[in-house]
Motif scaffolding. Structure first.
Motif, mmCIF file in Angstrom:
data_model
loop_
_atom_site.group_PDB
_atom_site.id
_atom_site.type_symbol
_atom_site.label_atom_id
_atom_site.label_comp_id
_atom_site.label_asym_id
_atom_site.label_seq_id
_atom_site.Cartn_x
_atom_site.Cartn_y
_atom_site.Cartn_z
ATOM 1 N N ILE A 90 38.466 39.576 35.900
ATOM 2 C CA ILE A 90 38.583 38.921 37.608
ATOM 3 C C ILE A 90 39.290 39.302 38.369
ATOM 4 C CG2 ILE A 90 38.403 36.463 38.303
ATOM 5 C CD1 ILE A 90 38.311 35.440 35.396
ATOM 6 N N GLY A 91 38.788 39.409 39.978
ATOM 7 C CA GLY A 91 39.560 40.413 40.985
ATOM 8 C C GLY A 91 40.161 39.084 41.807
ATOM 9 N N VAL A 92 41.456 39.443 42.260
ATOM 10 C CA VAL A 92 41.827 38.182 42.695
ATOM 11 C C VAL A 92 43.625 38.915 43.672
ATOM 12 C CG1 VAL A 92 42.459 36.063 41.128
ATOM 13 C CG2 VAL A 92 43.987 38.395 40.524
ATOM 14 N N THR A 93 43.795 38.119 44.645
ATOM 15 C CA THR A 93 44.463 38.947 45.635
ATOM 16 C C THR A 93 46.476 38.712 44.916
ATOM 17 O OG1 THR A 93 42.737 38.444 47.201
ATOM 18 C CG2 THR A 93 45.226 39.126 48.180
ATOM 19 N N LYS A 94 46.782 40.103 45.269
ATOM 20 C CA LYS A 94 47.828 40.572 44.577
ATOM 21 C C LYS A 94 49.097 39.671 45.203
ATOM 22 C CE LYS A 94 51.447 43.004 43.707
ATOM 23 N NZ LYS A 94 52.288 44.569 43.417
ATOM 24 N N GLY A 95 49.757 38.758 44.548
ATOM 25 C CA GLY A 95 50.462 37.442 45.543
ATOM 26 C C GLY A 95 49.633 35.984 45.507
ATOM 27 N N ALA B 122 39.140 36.728 29.873
ATOM 28 C CA ALA B 122 38.689 37.422 31.102
ATOM 29 C C ALA B 122 40.172 37.898 31.441
ATOM 30 C CB ALA B 122 37.902 36.780 31.454
ATOM 31 N N THR B 123 39.882 39.389 32.012
ATOM 32 C CA THR B 123 41.155 39.803 32.602
ATOM 33 C C THR B 123 41.750 39.220 33.784
ATOM 34 O OG1 THR B 123 41.351 41.522 30.435
ATOM 35 C CG2 THR B 123 42.182 42.078 33.058
ATOM 36 N N VAL B 124 42.750 38.569 34.225
ATOM 37 C CA VAL B 124 42.475 39.464 35.815
ATOM 38 C C VAL B 124 43.300 40.320 36.215
ATOM 39 C CG1 VAL B 124 44.309 37.704 37.448
ATOM 40 C CG2 VAL B 124 42.950 36.600 35.469
ATOM 41 N N VAL B 125 42.611 40.879 37.032
ATOM 42 C CA VAL B 125 43.008 42.585 38.214
ATOM 43 C C VAL B 125 43.561 41.539 39.225
ATOM 44 C CG1 VAL B 125 42.207 44.860 38.326
ATOM 45 C CG2 VAL B 125 41.685 43.057 36.416
ATOM 46 N N PRO B 126 44.737 42.072 40.006
ATOM 47 C CA PRO B 126 45.010 41.889 41.184
ATOM 48 C C PRO B 126 44.453 42.466 42.086
ATOM 49 C CG PRO B 126 46.819 42.024 39.648
ATOM 50 C CD PRO B 126 45.567 42.818 39.175
ATOM 51 N N ALA B 127 43.859 43.076 43.387
ATOM 52 C CA ALA B 127 44.065 43.830 44.438
ATOM 53 C C ALA B 127 44.839 43.722 45.529
ATOM 54 C CB ALA B 127 42.520 42.916 45.036
ATOM 55 N N GLU B 128 44.644 44.626 46.452
ATOM 56 C CA GLU B 128 46.421 44.311 47.359
ATOM 57 C C GLU B 128 45.630 44.097 48.272
ATOM 58 O OE1 GLU B 128 48.988 46.447 47.548
ATOM 59 O OE2 GLU B 128 49.059 46.529 45.567
ATOM 60 N N GLY C 136 32.876 48.257 44.315
ATOM 61 C CA GLY C 136 32.001 49.326 43.649
ATOM 62 C C GLY C 136 32.319 50.514 43.249
ATOM 63 N N ARG C 137 33.439 50.879 41.990
ATOM 64 C CA ARG C 137 33.748 51.276 41.627
ATOM 65 C C ARG C 137 33.570 50.809 40.022
ATOM 66 N NH1 ARG C 137 37.780 51.862 45.633
ATOM 67 N NH2 ARG C 137 39.532 50.839 44.763
ATOM 68 N N GLY C 138 33.598 49.485 40.058
ATOM 69 C CA GLY C 138 33.490 48.929 38.727
ATOM 70 C C GLY C 138 34.466 48.444 38.027
ATOM 71 N N GLU C 139 35.486 48.362 39.058
ATOM 72 C CA GLU C 139 37.031 48.442 38.551
ATOM 73 C C GLU C 139 37.232 45.994 38.328
ATOM 74 O OE1 GLU C 139 39.264 51.242 41.160
ATOM 75 O OE2 GLU C 139 39.854 49.720 41.804
ATOM 76 N N ILE C 140 36.321 45.544 39.392
ATOM 77 C CA ILE C 140 35.899 44.452 38.947
ATOM 78 C C ILE C 140 34.328 43.739 38.995
ATOM 79 C CG2 ILE C 140 37.909 43.872 39.861
ATOM 80 C CD1 ILE C 140 36.918 43.191 42.891
ATOM 81 N N ASP C 141 34.874 42.711 38.634
ATOM 82 C CA ASP C 141 33.220 42.120 37.953
ATOM 83 C C ASP C 141 33.023 40.959 38.714
ATOM 84 O OD1 ASP C 141 32.147 43.753 35.371
ATOM 85 O OD2 ASP C 141 33.950 42.691 34.420
ATOM 86 N N LEU C 142 33.839 40.155 39.617
ATOM 87 C CA LEU C 142 33.398 38.893 40.283
ATOM 88 C C LEU C 142 35.285 38.695 41.430
ATOM 89 C CD1 LEU C 142 33.873 35.849 38.310
ATOM 90 C CD2 LEU C 142 34.223 37.768 37.439
#
Length: 266
Positions: free
Chosen positions: A149-154, A168-174, A184-190
């Motif tokens: 799961i992609g989220v915005t950092k902070g 599931a795993t939470v993945v911060p995005a800058e 596009g790089r498959g680093e997040i699913d949603l």
């Protein structure tokens, strides 16, 4: 003596708030110095979200923060300086440090420790965005091992979602912009954030869709530095006028802000 001056300042704020809501500039040195001590209202914005700042097809900027900040500066009779950041967490930190005078953001209890808030401007739904051909059809499909799961950092999402999803795993995005590349790089699913931002992202991702329902609401309010609470009566009158006059509806339309609902009046 100090108490008397403080009472006079509060009374003047309330009176001038009512007078100034006609839309004409308010040449009130007290309010201008309190909200914009440098002589210019420094408004923190970040690109990519209609709650902050986006550009239309002609390249003209719009947004909840952008336009409300501009309108308030006019009413105070001061200039405006839009200070850009990558994400809202950086703006909140800048307001806390006194480097920015104002933004509009989710009025969470955590942020209220660092900044002071006006009454709510509007509320927006929180949701999830999935890319084209995603096997995730509903919220119940998310909490599985290997789902990212992609989220915005902070962001509020980064703090909240780990308690909602244990597998599931939470993945911060800058930033929101970088999140689109992460798909596009498959680093997040949603991706999880407020729906106005998700709609903006989906416009740039053919076939992407926002899942039905929501996982909460953000209550957007004007944030100012601590120590300037004497300005809150003026800000609350300003917010109420923008809501009742229809100006807030116009701002939302110009920014293409989708997924918003009316804030409850306090």
């Amino acid at each position: 003596m100090r108490t008397s001056l403080r009472h006079i300042a509060r009374t003047a704020l309330l009176a001038l708030a009512v007078i100034g809501l006609s839309g004409a500039p308010v040449r009130a040195d007290g309010e201008a110095k309190l909200l914009a001590p440098s002589g210019t209202l420094r408004v923190g914005i970040y690109p990519g979200s209609p709650t902050s700042m986006v550009s239309d097809a002609a390249g003209k900027p719009h947004g909840l923060t952008y336009d409300l900040g501009g309108e308030l500066a006019k009413r105070l009779g001061v200039g405006i300086d839009y200070v850009r950041f990558q994400r809202v967490a950086d703006i909140v930190a800048a307001i806390h440090d006194g480097n920015v005078d104002l933004t509009v953001t989710n009025a969470t209890p955590a942020r209220a420790n660092d900044v002071s808030f006006s009454q709510p401007v509007l509320s927006i739904e929180l949701g999830f965005l999935v890319p084209a051909m995603s096997p995730i059809d509903k919220v119940e499909d998310i909490d599985k091992p290997g789902v990212k799961i992609g989220v915005t950092k902070g962001s509020t999402s980064e703090r909240t979602l780990p308690t909602k999803f244990k597998n599931a795993t939470v993945v911060p995005a800058e930033s929101v912009k970088s999140a689109i590349g992460m798909f596009g790089r498959g680093e997040i699913d949603l991706y999880a954030t407020n729906k106005p931002t998700l709609f903006e992202m989906s416009d740039q991702m053919p076939g992407a869709r926002i899942l039905d329902g929501n996982w909460g609401l953000e209550h957007m309010a004007i944030a100012i530095p601590k120590g300037r609470e004497d300005a809150l009566p003026l800000l609350n009158h300003f917010v109420a006028d923008e809501q009742s006059s229809g100006a807030l509806d116009t701002i939302q339309q110009q920014a293409g802000l989708r997924g918003a609902i009316k804030a409850k009046r306090e």
